[in-house]
Each structure stands twice: as structure tokens, then as C-alpha cells.
Design a protein around this motif. Structure first.
Motif, PDB file in Angstrom:
ATOM      1  N   PHE A  90      -1.174 -11.019   8.210  1.00  0.00           N
ATOM      2  CA  PHE A  90      -1.172  -9.668   8.533  1.00  0.00           C
ATOM      3  C   PHE A  90      -2.658  -8.997   8.287  1.00  0.00           C
ATOM      4  O   PHE A  90      -3.250  -9.300   7.208  1.00  0.00           O
ATOM      5  CB  PHE A  90      -0.336  -8.855   8.036  1.00  0.00           C
ATOM      6  N   LEU A  91      -3.096  -8.517   9.409  1.00  0.00           N
ATOM      7  CA  LEU A  91      -4.461  -7.853   9.187  1.00  0.00           C
ATOM      8  C   LEU A  91      -4.008  -6.317   9.206  1.00  0.00           C
ATOM      9  O   LEU A  91      -3.697  -5.796  10.166  1.00  0.00           O
ATOM     10  CB  LEU A  91      -5.385  -8.012  10.217  1.00  0.00           C
ATOM     11  N   ASP A  92      -4.329  -5.403   8.183  1.00  0.00           N
ATOM     12  CA  ASP A  92      -3.889  -3.983   8.183  1.00  0.00           C
ATOM     13  C   ASP A  92      -4.975  -3.064   8.002  1.00  0.00           C
ATOM     14  O   ASP A  92      -5.774  -3.137   7.021  1.00  0.00           O
ATOM     15  CB  ASP A  92      -2.959  -4.174   6.789  1.00  0.00           C
ATOM     16  N   ILE A  93      -5.203  -2.254   9.064  1.00  0.00           N
ATOM     17  CA  ILE A  93      -6.151  -1.094   8.884  1.00  0.00           C
ATOM     18  C   ILE A  93      -5.523   0.159   8.644  1.00  0.00           C
ATOM     19  O   ILE A  93      -5.932   1.092   8.219  1.00  0.00           O
ATOM     20  CB  ILE A  93      -7.034  -1.096  10.165  1.00  0.00           C
ATOM     21  N   SER A  94      -4.190   0.290   8.915  1.00  0.00           N
ATOM     22  CA  SER A  94      -3.465   1.364   8.922  1.00  0.00           C
ATOM     23  C   SER A  94      -3.265   2.103   7.532  1.00  0.00           C
ATOM     24  O   SER A  94      -3.126   3.239   7.060  1.00  0.00           O
ATOM     25  CB  SER A  94      -1.946   1.110   9.370  1.00  0.00           C
ATOM     26  N   TRP A  95      -3.414   1.051   6.385  1.00  0.00           N
ATOM     27  CA  TRP A  95      -3.325   1.521   5.028  1.00  0.00           C
ATOM     28  C   TRP A  95      -4.496   2.375   4.596  1.00  0.00           C
ATOM     29  O   TRP A  95      -4.082   3.084   3.547  1.00  0.00           O
ATOM     30  CB  TRP A  95      -3.540   0.214   4.030  1.00  0.00           C
ATOM     31  N   ILE A  96      -5.343   2.455   5.420  1.00  0.00           N
ATOM     32  CA  ILE A  96      -6.565   3.595   4.999  1.00  0.00           C
ATOM     33  C   ILE A  96      -5.940   5.070   5.027  1.00  0.00           C
ATOM     34  O   ILE A  96      -6.706   5.989   4.781  1.00  0.00           O
ATOM     35  CB  ILE A  96      -7.665   3.188   5.636  1.00  0.00           C
ATOM     36  N   SER A  97      -4.674   5.188   5.733  1.00  0.00           N
ATOM     37  CA  SER A  97      -4.072   6.506   5.625  1.00  0.00           C
ATOM     38  C   SER A  97      -4.026   7.075   4.154  1.00  0.00           C
ATOM     39  O   SER A  97      -4.005   7.981   3.889  1.00  0.00           O
ATOM     40  CB  SER A  97      -2.901   6.786   6.395  1.00  0.00           C
ATOM     41  N   ASP A  98      -3.744   6.173   3.099  1.00  0.00           N
ATOM     42  CA  ASP A  98      -3.739   6.344   1.668  1.00  0.00           C
ATOM     43  C   ASP A  98      -4.957   7.160   1.403  1.00  0.00           C
ATOM     44  O   ASP A  98      -4.896   7.756   0.132  1.00  0.00           O
ATOM     45  CB  ASP A  98      -3.418   5.170   0.787  1.00  0.00           C
ATOM     46  N   LYS A  99      -6.131   6.546   1.963  1.00  0.00           N
ATOM     47  CA  LYS A  99      -7.459   7.129   1.403  1.00  0.00           C
ATOM     48  C   LYS A  99      -8.062   8.191   2.299  1.00  0.00           C
ATOM     49  O   LYS A  99      -8.811   8.935   1.779  1.00  0.00           O
ATOM     50  CB  LYS A  99      -8.536   5.798   1.531  1.00  0.00           C
ATOM     51  N   LEU A 100      -7.944   7.931   3.614  1.00  0.00           N
ATOM     52  CA  LEU A 100      -8.561   9.259   4.251  1.00  0.00           C
ATOM     53  C   LEU A 100      -7.473  10.201   5.069  1.00  0.00           C
ATOM     54  O   LEU A 100      -6.291   9.694   5.313  1.00  0.00           O
ATOM     55  CB  LEU A 100      -9.226   8.593   5.469  1.00  0.00           C
ATOM     56  N   ASN A 101      -7.844  11.267   5.267  1.00  0.00           N
ATOM     57  CA  ASN A 101      -6.952  12.386   5.762  1.00  0.00           C
ATOM     58  C   ASN A 101      -6.464  12.330   7.264  1.00  0.00           C
ATOM     59  O   ASN A 101      -5.500  12.318   7.533  1.00  0.00           O
ATOM     60  CB  ASN A 101      -7.237  13.802   5.428  1.00  0.00           C
ATOM     61  N   ASN A 102      -7.717  11.926   7.953  1.00  0.00           N
ATOM     62  CA  ASN A 102      -7.547  11.894   9.529  1.00  0.00           C
ATOM     63  C   ASN A 102      -7.587  10.350   9.945  1.00  0.00           C
ATOM     64  O   ASN A 102      -8.260  10.009  10.994  1.00  0.00           O
ATOM     65  CB  ASN A 102      -8.541  12.704   9.888  1.00  0.00           C
ATOM     66  N   ALA A 103      -6.901   9.427   9.221  1.00  0.00           N
ATOM     67  CA  ALA A 103      -7.181   7.786   9.231  1.00  0.00           C
ATOM     68  C   ALA A 103      -6.784   7.784  10.738  1.00  0.00           C
ATOM     69  O   ALA A 103      -7.569   6.611  11.390  1.00  0.00           O
ATOM     70  CB  ALA A 103      -6.063   7.245   8.259  1.00  0.00           C
ATOM     71  N   GLU A 104      -5.788   8.302  11.358  1.00  0.00           N
ATOM     72  CA  GLU A 104      -5.497   7.617  12.578  1.00  0.00           C
ATOM     73  C   GLU A 104      -6.386   7.844  13.660  1.00  0.00           C
ATOM     74  O   GLU A 104      -6.789   7.243  14.638  1.00  0.00           O
ATOM     75  CB  GLU A 104      -4.137   8.261  12.992  1.00  0.00           C
ATOM     76  N   ASP A 105      -7.190   9.286  13.748  1.00  0.00           N
ATOM     77  CA  ASP A 105      -8.018   9.660  14.443  1.00  0.00           C
ATOM     78  C   ASP A 105      -9.339   8.617  14.167  1.00  0.00           C
ATOM     79  O   ASP A 105      -9.972   8.161  15.077  1.00  0.00           O
ATOM     80  CB  ASP A 105      -8.505  11.174  14.449  1.00  0.00           C
ATOM     81  N   HIS A 106      -9.719   8.396  12.945  1.00  0.00           N
ATOM     82  CA  HIS A 106     -10.650   7.542  12.453  1.00  0.00           C
ATOM     83  C   HIS A 106     -10.518   6.100  13.150  1.00  0.00           C
ATOM     84  O   HIS A 106     -11.526   5.946  13.793  1.00  0.00           O
ATOM     85  CB  HIS A 106     -10.810   7.549  11.201  1.00  0.00           C
ATOM     86  N   ILE A 107      -9.513   5.464  13.052  1.00  0.00           N
ATOM     87  CA  ILE A 107      -9.312   4.433  13.591  1.00  0.00           C
ATOM     88  C   ILE A 107      -9.457   4.311  15.200  1.00  0.00           C
ATOM     89  O   ILE A 107     -10.290   3.475  15.457  1.00  0.00           O
ATOM     90  CB  ILE A 107      -7.866   3.884  13.293  1.00  0.00           C
ATOM     91  N   ARG A 108      -8.873   5.102  15.527  1.00  0.00           N
ATOM     92  CA  ARG A 108      -9.014   5.172  17.133  1.00  0.00           C
ATOM     93  C   ARG A 108     -10.373   5.518  17.461  1.00  0.00           C
ATOM     94  O   ARG A 108     -10.899   5.028  18.808  1.00  0.00           O
ATOM     95  CB  ARG A 108      -8.135   6.250  17.680  1.00  0.00           C
ATOM     96  N   LYS A 109     -11.110   6.333  16.996  1.00  0.00           N
ATOM     97  CA  LYS A 109     -12.575   6.394  17.205  1.00  0.00           C
ATOM     98  C   LYS A 109     -13.379   5.191  16.741  1.00  0.00           C
ATOM     99  O   LYS A 109     -14.415   4.766  17.714  1.00  0.00           O
ATOM    100  CB  LYS A 109     -13.066   7.787  16.313  1.00  0.00           C
TER     101      LYS A 109
END
Lengths: 603, 248
Positions: free
Chosen positions: A332-351
Motif C-alpha cells: 500500500f502507498l498511502d497519501i490520504s493519511w496526511i489529513s491527520d496533519k493538514l487541514n486541507n489535505a484533500e485539496d492539497h493532494i489534488r493540487k
């Protein structure tokens, strides 16, 4: 008998990815006539698929970065088998080559003070990769393409070169056919630059498109040029594994650069379990420090996910082999976990990772902002290739040059991510410059009509046969065999078995037959590409047998350690006077004192 | 494994017809996978363009069940279940063979657009300063993968065949990416109005609908360009000033 058209140029560039385009631009800027040949349409070469970024010590994000750090990172990543002069030139010139793209219209992502933004990548000590989200390659190829079309370069699209000609020991030209009509074209040229990319299609699971059949390496070898480092094939740690139809498609290292972590099915961050000695001082020993590194904390060390590709790929293979893999034989490669750390994680990942988001959403029904991806190693890059002079990029054949992935030397036993895009700019430019110089200083050598006709007959031979081998089937069989026997983990027994299999495949190849006519005939094209694939596969296999140690991308289960003695030479492949493939060891020249000192200082 | 019927256009510029091929389909397959399988097993000489198989190169454009799409990004599970899949080449360009068309016109058009011409560098070291918010829009345009699906559906080209009067949505977006580039100093409005034929676009937005990169071609690119052309050439005040200047 088929006829052929004749074209005359000073410099002929074969391949129109980043290296070929940059070479063509440079050569034409020197005032010589230039033709650019490509198998696909212009702008579709593999550079377009490069994602993460281009490595250059611009020091826009971390002022501690400079060419010396980039140089030592490249050598450390290549396990010191690199051509150190190439590594020096590359580290020194990459920043100018990147800035030049900006002058030609490229728009890299920006820092808050308006400069080119740089991101973290495996094996690079500081954030060094200039990028545009995760579509850096598209930005680069389009910039070069759009600049080149105003330079007076003749582009022959959808055109494949089948052989090179020599006279008096010098290069004299090339024979090609148009893929659309199957018409033959003879190119007289004073110098030729091979910029044909890699050999990924020799393997079953690959991030490479149909074009990467080792054409440049095979053309050069056939003409008498030497190949080096062919045992080093890079398996990128993260390719897609599910669904089956997308297996091998690249998942950028940028995911890990932005904080993505690797997990096994027990949810364990297994990369912390094995950190190589060479990198221990530079690697975080806890997740918190790793996260801080990805967020720009200059006092933190890099997370183990950003170790070099060879190492990460092997750790993934180990997890899968020992039964801790994901449902579809990956991890597994997980980037979604960063929502524990960043408020706007979903937008950040999409950007930051728009095309990864799009790719997983469209092709695998996975939303990477919410759930982990499944990934596994995929054949990605060939460190080996045509042996060239570090400064001029000329091979041992006068007038024959190579640049980019088709050439070898810069990356040694393992390439760092981002160093390929900078490689093709730096050495593409140099190849163009020196090929133009060679063309100005030399006259055109002759090509005999008889030789051309003999080559045309050879090219058309598959049409003469009926009920022979299906070229697609033969290619599948080759890929399956190479994947299983010459892949990421190698043993003497399997390599010798592969040698046998290759010999059988070569016999079968002599019986390939084609249906239909010469117009845009995929079967015919595949049959001709196969000849090149068989040559490069043989070269990879031969070098892999010869190197009895594990180093960089070459891993031998029967010789799992590095052997200091084997670290002193490169393996050179060449064709002997009987047309047989031969191999020899060649000692790496001692590194210049000032460079040695730099390496010592950076330890 | 299920077998599915694919109806694929076979032929060249002279003649051709749709031919039936049955092939096995499995989970996650895209149309391009099926085409490749058919090519490898039943029709070795089937012509199809492709490269990256990940929606990044824009080579495998075709018309799938009448809809312009990239074959590599069209999953079989998104098409009507169990029904035959019709695959034809792009209609707006001359056919070479089977699914491959001659798109060379696009390359000629691009050459006619004036190249990027940057202002003098901002810093002594020859570099520029630009801010992310000032390049977001142009970066959107530069996502274009040159699949030419927008050209293929544009009625000005597809129906009215105004290839010598109109450059099409792809190249209006290309022109927009240059015109809105923060560093560019070139002026392309004259050509946009005249030889590039921006006036022919009547904003039906067909191009935007088919863009696999979801670029807002019409709203973010063509309309602002049209406004610039209108401001320059059709603003009554400017017209008056030009008339006065000419009189002198």
C-alpha cells in the motif's frame, strides 16, 4: 524491388523525446541542417509521461544546495559506478538548462517569492526537483517542441530507423521507413545522434510504451559501437498493480515526496525495517522526523520511503514474497493519511498530484485522497546504453552520438528520480553541439546503393514468409521470460536458463511472418522492433551473468552483497568480427582529486 | 471470461467497413486493451496509435459508440453492459488506415502562431519572478495533451471544413496560453481576428465537453480571447481614436 527516397542532412537526430528535441534545437542553432526522426507523432515520446520533476541544484528552496551536493548524491545513488565526469557536467549545467526552459515559455510551479519551486525526491539531499504538479514531462516536451518548430528543423514523424551505415569507419547515414505508407527513406548524414530512449518493452511489467524497444542501443551495437552497464535495469518501486490492464503504469515518486508512506497488509511502515549503511546518517529514524522533512524542516532527515529506487523496490518485493503484500500482490502507498496533519489535505493532494488523482479515479476506482493505492515494482529505466565520451557524447564510432536514456554513464548502477529529465537536457544539448561541430569539420561519407537494397530486403523478409511466428506472440514470450528470469531478483541458474531461452527466441524470430501490406502495419512494425529487443535482452542477460555481486539495480540472490573488487569496473558489450556478442571488464578511471575531495567532504 | 463484440472500422482512404471481432474481456479493461488483444490475436495488421496508456500523451483518440474519447481512458464497465462496442477513427481528419488519421494539419497550424517572446529577465542572473496565482490559468491551458478531440468535434471544422480559415479550439487555447503568459510580450490579436478566425467560434462548448484534461476551453480561454479582440477592434471609442489618427 522496393525503391527509396534520399534525404541529405548535416545532422540526423533519431528520437524526439527530451534528449532528441534538445539536441536538434542545439544542432540547428549551430547553423547546420537538421532532421529529427520519431516513431510516434511529435510530442508523444516518453518524456511526456515523466511526472515528478527535473533535478537541478537551483537552491531556490534550500540555499544549502549546490552542484557539489547534487554531484555526490548522483554518485552515491549510482554506487560509484558512474562516469564521474558526466556526473560533474550534469550537476554543474542542469540549473542553466532548466532556466533556459523558462526563457522558452515553460511555467514551473512557484515558490512564494516567485522563483521556480523545488520538491523532495528519493536520494536527493535537498528539495531539488523543479516541477509542474505531477506533469513535469509534459511541460518539458511541449516547451521543447514548441520552441523547435520555429528552428527550421525537418521532422519526419512516424518513421522508424532500421539500420545505420558506416564508411571508412565513420558514420554515413541511416535507412528508415515511414510507418504510414511503408516507404523507405535513406538519410545521408555527417553525424547522427541516437536519442531513442530505453528498453522497457523487453519486460512484461513496464511503465514504458511500445516505442521503448532498445532501438538506439541495438542500432549502435550493430554498427560496432560499445554498450556499457547493461546489467542495470531500474525497476521503479511504484507502478499500478490493479486492475490487470493498468499493471505497470507509473505512480510518481512525488507521492512519497509529498509525504506518502508505504505500508504492508499489517499496516506496518516496513521501510523503517531496513536502512542501508550508506544512507543511515541521512535517513529519519522515526515517522515524525520523516514527516517534518517532507514539510520542509531543514533539520529533519528524509523518511526511508525516499531512499533510492533500487532499495525501495527490493523492500517491496521482500514484503510481497514473505506474504505481507496487498490483495493484488503489491503493497500500500498511502497519501490520504496526511489529513491527520493538514487541514486541507484533500485539496492539497489534488493540487500537488492531479494526474495521480485522475489516473486512480478513472482506471482503478480509487480516490487517493481517501484511501491507499496498491503499488508494486515496474520496469522503468535502463541505466545502461551506448558508451559515450562524457564531454561530447560521441560513441567509439566517429560521427555517432547518443544522449538521454539511450546513452550510458551518468547514472551508474542506479538512477535517482529527476536525474533523467536533467540528463536529457544537459547531454541532449551537448550532443547537438558536438554533432554539429563534427558535421562542420567532416565531409559526407558514401553509402552504396547495394547495401541499401540488401537492408531493404532484410526489412521486407517477414512478408515473404507464410504461417510463421506471430510477432506479437513472440514479443509476449520474450517479455514473460525476461520478467521471470532476468527481473528484479536474479540468480546464476535462472540467468543461464534465460540465455538458452534467448537463443530459442532468436531462432523463432527468423521465422516471423506478417499478414497484410506495408501500410501502417502493426505486425510488421512489431517484428522489426523485435530484432532490437532480442539484442538488448541478450546484452542485459550477458552483463547480469558477468556481474557476480549485488549493486544498485542489479540484485543477485546468490551474491547478495556488494563486492569491492566489482565496484572498480564497468562491463562493456560489443560485437566481435564474427558478429558474436562479447563482454569485457573495463576499469573505471580514477576520480579527479578535487572531485574526490568533494565526496569526502559530503560524507 | 466473457466474450464481447467489438465493431472496428477497417479500411483506408479508398474504402472500408466496420468489421466484427469477438474478444475476451475482464475486470478493469479499457477499450484500448481490447483493441490490442484483437490486434495480437486476430488482426496483426490493425492500425491504431497509442503510447502511454494513461491519458497523458493524447495518441489514442477515437470515436467510441459515436463519442470522441481516448481509448486508454474509456473503461468497458462505463459503456452499456453486454452491448457491442463500436470503434471508429476521428471523423474530422483524413483517414490513413483503420483507426489512424492524418493529423498533420494541426502541426502546420501550430507553426503559424507567433512564438513565445519573453520580456527582459527580472533578475540580474537572467531569471524571472512570477507568482503562482498569476500562472494558474496558463498552467490549466498547458495541461493540453494534444489529443485533438476538441478539433474533431468542433463543427466549424467537422461539418463546415473551414480548415484554411479557422485554427480550432486546440490552437485558440494554445494562443491563449501565450497571450496570458505573464512573461510574453508578443501581440497575436490581429491574427486571431483575421487568419486564425476566432470569430467563427460560436461558443457551443462541444470542445470543452470532450476535453479529457477538463480544460475549460471556451469559458477560460476562447471567451477571454474574444473579449480582447473585441476590445481592440470593435470598441467604438478606440475606433474613433484610430479614425482621428488616420486623418492626421
Amino acid at each position: 524491388m522496393a525503391t527509396y527516397d534520399i534525404h541529405n542532412y548535416d545532422v540526423l537526430v533519431i528520437g524526439a523525446g527530451g534528449a532528441g528535441l534538445r539536441a536538434a534545437i542545439e544542432a540547428s542553432a549551430q547553423g547546420v541542417s537538421v532532421a529529427l526522426i520519431c516513431k510516434s507523432l511529435l510530442g508523444k515520446a516518453h518524456t511526456v509521461m515523466a511526472e515528478g520533476g527535473v533535478a537541478a541544484a537551483l537552491s531556490n528552496v534550500d540555499e544549502r544546495d549546490n552542484w557539489k551536493v547534487h554531484f555526490t548524491d548522483t554518485l552515491r545513488g549510482g554506487q560509484y559506478l558512474n562516469n564521474w565526469r558526466m556526473a560533474e557536467i550534469h550537476a554543474k549545467e542542469a540549473p542553466d538548462r532548466v532556466r533556459e526552459l523558462e526563457a522558452w515559455g515553460a511555467l514551473f510551479d512557484r515558490t512564494t517569492d516567485g522563483k521556480i519551486l523545488q520538491r523532495n525526491f528519493g536520494g536527493h539531499k535537498y528539495p531539488r526537483l523543479a516541477h509542474v504538479g505531477d506533469r513535469t514531462g509534459l511541460e518539458m516536451i511541449r516547451t521543447l517542441q514548441d520552441h523547435s518548430i520555429h528552428q527550421g528543423i525537418d521532422v519526419h514523424m512516424e518513421c522508424t530507423v532500421t539500420c545505420l551505415f558506416k564508411n571508412n569507419g565513420r558514420i554515413s547515414g541511416a535507412l528508415a521507413y515511414g510507418r504510414d505508407r511503408g516507404n523507405f527513406k535513406l538519410f545521408n548524414a555527417k553525424s547522427i545522434i541516437l536519442a531513442t530512449g530505453g528498453i522497457g518493452r523487453a519486460f512484461k511489467v513496464t511503465s514504458n510504451s511500445w516505442e521503448y524497444t532498445g532501438d538506439g542501443q541495438a542500432l549502435a551495437y550493430d554498427a560496432g559501437a560499445e554498450l556499457i552497464d547493461m546489467e542495470f535495469v531500474q525497476f521503479h518501486p511504484t507502478g499500478m498493480v490493479w486492475p490487470p490492464s493498468v499493471k505497470g503504469i507509473l505512480v510518481t515518486e512525488g507521492v512519497r515526496g509529498e509525504g506518502g508512506i508505504l505500508l504492508n497488509k499489517q499496516n506496518r511502515r516496513f521501510m523503517f525495517d531496513d536502512i542501508p549503511e550508506l544512507y543511515r546518517n541521512q535517513t529519519a529514524d522515526n515517522p515524525e522526523e520523516g514527516w517534518r522533512y517532507t514539510q520542509g524542516d531543514k533539520n529533519a532527515r528524509r523518511p526511508p520511503e525516499l531512499l533510492t529506487r533500487d532499495h525501495v523496490a527490493r523492500c517491496i518485493v521482500r514484503e510481497i514474497k514473505e506474504g505481507r503484500g496487498s490483495p493484488h500482490n503489491g503493497v500500500f502507498l498511502d497519501i490520504s493519511w496526511i489529513s491527520d496533519k493538514l487541514n486541507n489535505a484533500e485539496d492539497h493532494i489534488r493540487k500537488k498530484l492531479p494526474s495521480m488523482y485522475h489516473q486512480f479515479k478513472k482506471l482503478a476506482d480509487i480516490d487517493i485522497t481517501k484511501e491507499p493505492m496498491e503499488v508494486g515494482p515496474t520496469t522503468h529505466y535502463c541505466m545502461g546504453g551506448v558508451r559515450v565520451n562524457a564531454d561530447t557524447q560521441m560513441s567509439n564510432i566517429p560521427g555517432l552520438f547518443a544522449a538521454g536514456e539511450a546513452a550510458a554513464g551518468l547514472h551508474g548502477a542506479n538512477r535517482l528520480g529527476g536525474n533523467s529529465l536533467s540528463d536529457l537536457l544537459v547531454f541532449g544539448k551537448r550532443a547537438g553541439e558536438y554533432a554539429a561541430k563534427f558535421a562542420k569539420e567532416n565531409s559526407q561519407e558514401n553509402i552504396n546503393d547495394e547495401d541499401v537494397r540488401a537492408q531493404i530486403s532484410k526489412t521486407l523478409a517477414p512478408f515473404e514468409r507464410t504461417n510463421g511466428e506471430n510477432p506479437f506472440q513472440l514479443q509476449y514470450d520474450l517479455q514473460e521470460m525476461m520478467q521471470n528470469l532476468v527481473g528484479i531478483v536474479r540468480t546464476q541458474e535462472e540467468l543461464l536458463q534465460a540465455k538458452e531461452e534467448l537463443s530459442k527466441l532468436r531462432s523463432r524470430y527468423r521465422n516471423v511472418s506478417i499478414i497484410g501490406n506495408r501500410e501502417y502495419n502493426a505486425g510488421w512494425h512489431t517484428s522489426l522492433d523485435l530484432a532490437n529487443l532480442l539484442i538488448v535482452s541478450q546484452a542485459v542477460n550477458m552483463a547480469a551473468i558477468e556481474r557476480k555481486e549485488s549493486r544498485g539495480a542489479h540484485y543477485r540472490e546468490d551474491f547478495p552483497n556488494k563486492d569491492p573488487q566489482s565496484g572498480t569496473y564497468n562491463l562493456v558489450i560489443y560485437k566481435d568480427s564474427n558478429g558474436e556478442m562479447q563482454i569485457r571488464k573495463e576499469v573505471i578511471p580514477e576520480i579527479r582529486n578535487d572531485l574526490k575531495q568533494i565526496i569526502e567532504e559530503m560524507k | 471470461m466473457d466474450k464481447l463484440l467489438f465493431q472496428i472500422w477497417r479500411g483506408d482512404a479508398g474504402s472500408g467497413a466496420v468489421q466484427d471481432y469477438y474478444t475476451n474481456v475482464s475486470e478493469g479493461m479499457v477499450v484500448l486493451d481490447a483493441i490490442h488483444q484483437i490486434q495480437a490475436e486476430q488482426a496483426n495488421d490493425l492500425a491504431v496509435r497509442w503510447n502511454c496508456k494513461a491519458g497523458k500523451c493524447g495518441s489514442c483518440s477515437a470515436e467510441i459508440n459515436g463519442m470522441p474519447k481516448l481509448m486508454c481512458m474509456t473503461r468497458l464497465s462505463d459503456l452499456p453492459s453486454g452491448q457491442a462496442v463500436l470503434v471508429k477513427p476521428m471523423k474530422a481528419f483524413p483517414l490513413i488506415k483503420d483507426l489512424v488519421t492524418d493529423v498533420s494539419w494541426n502541426y502546420k497550424v501550430k507553426k503559424q502562431i507567433k512564438k513565445f517572446k519573453p520580456r527582459a529577465p527580472d533578475a540580474k542572473d537572467g531569471t524571472w519572478r512570477m507568482y503562482q496565482e498569476d500562472i494558474d490559468r496558463v498552467q490549466e491551458f498547458r495541461k493540453c495533451i494534444e489529443c485533438y478531440l476538441c478539433q474533431n468535434v468542433c463543427h466549424v471544422l467537422r461539418e463546415h471544413e473551414l480548415y484554411d480559415k479557422f485554427i480550432g479550439p486546440r490552437f485558440l487555447i494554445y494562443a491563449a496560453s501565450l497571450e496570458m503568459h505573464p512573461l510574453d510580450t508578443e501581440d497575436r490579436l490581429g491574427e486571431l481576428k483575421e487568419s486564425h478566425g476566432i470569430g467563427f467560434c460560436n461558443i457551443t462548448k462541444c470542445c470543452t465537453k470532450v476535453c479529457p484534461e477538463s480544460i475549460a476551453i471556451t469559458d477560460n480561454g476562447i471567451i477571454p480571447l474574444k473579449e480582447r479582440v473585441v476590445d481592440r477592434y470593435f470598441d467604438p471609442l478606440r475606433k474613433f481614436v484610430r479614425w482621428i489618427l488616420r486623418k492626421k
